[in-house]
Design a protein around this motif. Structure first.
Motif, short mmCIF file in Angstrom:
data_model
loop_
_atom_site.label_atom_id
_atom_site.label_comp_id
_atom_site.label_asym_id
_atom_site.label_seq_id
_atom_site.Cartn_x
_atom_site.Cartn_y
_atom_site.Cartn_z
N LYS A 131 -8.50 -31.13 -3.12
CA LYS A 131 -7.64 -30.24 -4.11
C LYS A 131 -8.97 -29.21 -4.73
O LYS A 131 -8.81 -28.30 -5.98
N PRO A 132 -8.79 -27.76 -3.63
CA PRO A 132 -9.83 -26.75 -4.57
C PRO A 132 -9.40 -26.12 -5.21
O PRO A 132 -8.12 -25.80 -5.41
N LYS A 133 -10.43 -24.93 -5.57
CA LYS A 133 -10.29 -24.18 -6.58
C LYS A 133 -9.94 -22.85 -6.30
O LYS A 133 -9.27 -22.21 -7.25
N ASN A 134 -10.83 -22.52 -4.95
CA ASN A 134 -11.01 -21.55 -4.94
C ASN A 134 -10.39 -21.10 -3.30
O ASN A 134 -10.75 -22.18 -2.26
N LEU A 135 -9.08 -19.62 -3.49
CA LEU A 135 -8.71 -19.91 -1.98
C LEU A 135 -9.69 -19.52 -1.33
O LEU A 135 -10.52 -19.46 0.49
N LEU A 136 -10.76 -18.74 -1.59
CA LEU A 136 -12.18 -17.85 -0.79
C LEU A 136 -13.09 -17.93 -2.12
O LEU A 136 -13.42 -18.11 -3.17
N ALA A 137 -13.88 -18.48 -1.57
CA ALA A 137 -15.50 -18.89 -2.26
C ALA A 137 -16.03 -17.35 -2.98
O ALA A 137 -15.86 -16.58 -2.35
N PRO A 138 -15.89 -17.31 -4.06
CA PRO A 138 -16.44 -16.94 -4.85
C PRO A 138 -18.03 -16.01 -4.50
O PRO A 138 -18.11 -14.57 -4.72
N LEU A 139 -18.81 -16.64 -3.83
CA LEU A 139 -20.27 -16.26 -3.39
C LEU A 139 -20.02 -15.24 -2.05
O LEU A 139 -19.26 -15.45 -1.36
N ILE A 140 -20.09 -13.93 -2.31
CA ILE A 140 -20.03 -13.24 -0.65
C ILE A 140 -21.08 -12.33 -0.57
O ILE A 140 -22.07 -11.64 -1.34
N PRO A 141 -21.89 -13.00 0.73
CA PRO A 141 -22.68 -11.95 1.44
C PRO A 141 -23.31 -10.76 1.65
O PRO A 141 -22.50 -10.37 1.76
N GLY A 142 -24.35 -11.09 0.49
CA GLY A 142 -24.59 -8.88 -0.02
C GLY A 142 -24.12 -8.50 -1.35
O GLY A 142 -24.63 -7.59 -0.95
N ARG A 143 -23.57 -8.90 -1.51
CA ARG A 143 -22.65 -8.27 -3.03
C ARG A 143 -24.00 -9.64 -4.30
O ARG A 143 -23.39 -10.89 -4.30
N PHE A 144 -24.88 -9.18 -4.50
CA PHE A 144 -25.73 -9.55 -5.72
C PHE A 144 -24.77 -10.60 -7.27
O PHE A 144 -26.01 -11.63 -7.04
N ASP A 145 -24.23 -8.97 -7.03
CA ASP A 145 -23.79 -9.95 -8.42
C ASP A 145 -22.43 -10.68 -8.39
O ASP A 145 -22.11 -11.74 -9.65
N THR A 146 -22.38 -11.55 -6.80
CA THR A 146 -21.89 -12.79 -7.26
C THR A 146 -22.93 -14.26 -7.24
O THR A 146 -22.83 -15.17 -6.68
#
Length: 157
Positions: A13-28
């Motif tokens: 029962k995952p909450k996210n389709l795509l993990a919110p951490l995006i490599p290289g996007r420091f705001d994540t």
């Protein structure tokens, strides 16, 4: 990966389709606690990863050890003798099958429209289980030590 850090079973029962951490996007990069960071991957179906400073990095293993499927951009450009312990063909298949999620305007809309069919969802969770089992069997610190010992013995004999 230390064996005790690998999750036991895939989160169904995952909450996210795509993990919110995006490599290289420091705001994540909002995770300052290892358990919360790992939980983020465990609660996601897919995670984005790619070569940054080098091809092999622990992020790929963190994604796998938490039962998440990596969408590994540009993996087809990875040299043959790099990341030899990872199942690159399987990872390329995952990327080629699901990278549209990243480029979709609304990934959650895409998920509802394209993946709502039970067979497709079951296929994804089967893939997650296969990759988690591969990780448990092949990517632990114990397996790496055995690999190094075997290669050293081959070289010495």
């Amino acid at each position: 990966i230390p064996k005790q850090k690998i999750i036991e079973k895939v989160n169904l029962k995952p909450k996210n389709l795509l993990a919110p951490l995006i490599p290289g996007r420091f705001d994540t990069y909002i995770y300052d606690d290892e358990k919360i960071y790992n939980k983020m991957y465990e609660e996601s179906i897919f995670a984005l990863t790619y070569k940054k400073s080098g091809w092999d990095c622990f992020r790929h293993y963190e994604i796998l050890m938490n039962g998440c499927l990596p969408i590994f951009l540009n993996l087809e450009n990875c040299p043959n003798l790099t990341m030899t312990n990872l199942p690159k063909k399987k990872l390329l298949d995952i990327k080629n099958s699901y990278e549209k999620i990243i480029f979709s305007y609304s990934p959650f809309k895409y998920y509802k429209l394209r993946l709502s069919h039970t067979t497709r969802i079951n296929k994804i969770f089967d893939l997650k289980e296969q990759m988690l089992n591969f990780t448990k069997t092949n990517l632990t610190t114990t397996q790496l030590a055995k690999y190094i010992i075997n290669k050293t013995n081959e070289y010495l004999t």
